[in-house]
Scaffold this motif. Structure first.
Motif: not given
Length: 125
Positions: A82-83, A85-87, A89, A107
């Motif tokens: 998740e981290w 993909s939020e930053n 990729g 994370a």
């Protein structure tokens, strides 16, 4: 096995054999060993004491993660995914500065903790 900066293994109970090849120290607990080793490779036979011989099946299980540790690991993997993909990729650490690397590890750490807590809520104890 993890090595110390000197190159020696972390386990302080080596060698388990004297110069004549007789057992001296238990590889697992450091007590007086008898002639039963657990190392299939040449070198130190990793002799065991009587108590550890009886409990050898338990020692073999220690090397594997239990169900709660696996749940924690899965939580960490999910959190890192998740981290990332939020930053953006980006998965190569060389493109992260020190802060971003620490946030990635944070994370993972928090995800492991959440996964462990969730698994323990369903534990039978």
């Amino acid at each position: 096995m993890t090595k110390l900066p000197t190159g020696r293994p972390v386990t302080p109970f080596t060698p388990t054999v004297d110069a004549a090849g007789d057992p001296t120290t238990c590889f697992c607990c450091g007590m007086r060993a008898v002639a039963l080793g657990i190392n299939p490779k040449p070198g130190d036979p990793q002799y065991l004491c009587r108590r550890c011989i009886v409990a050898i099946d338990d020692y073999k299980k220690i090397r594997r993660l239990d169900e709660f540790e696996l749940a924690a690991l899965d939580g960490g993997v999910d959190a890192v995914g998740e981290w990332i993909s939020e930053n953006g990729g980006v998965t190569d650490l060389q493109f992260y500065d020190e802060l971003m690397q620490r946030l990635l590890v944070k994370a993972a750490w928090e995800g492991c903790a959440r996964g462990l807590r969730a698994a323990l809520k369903e534990a039978p104890f």
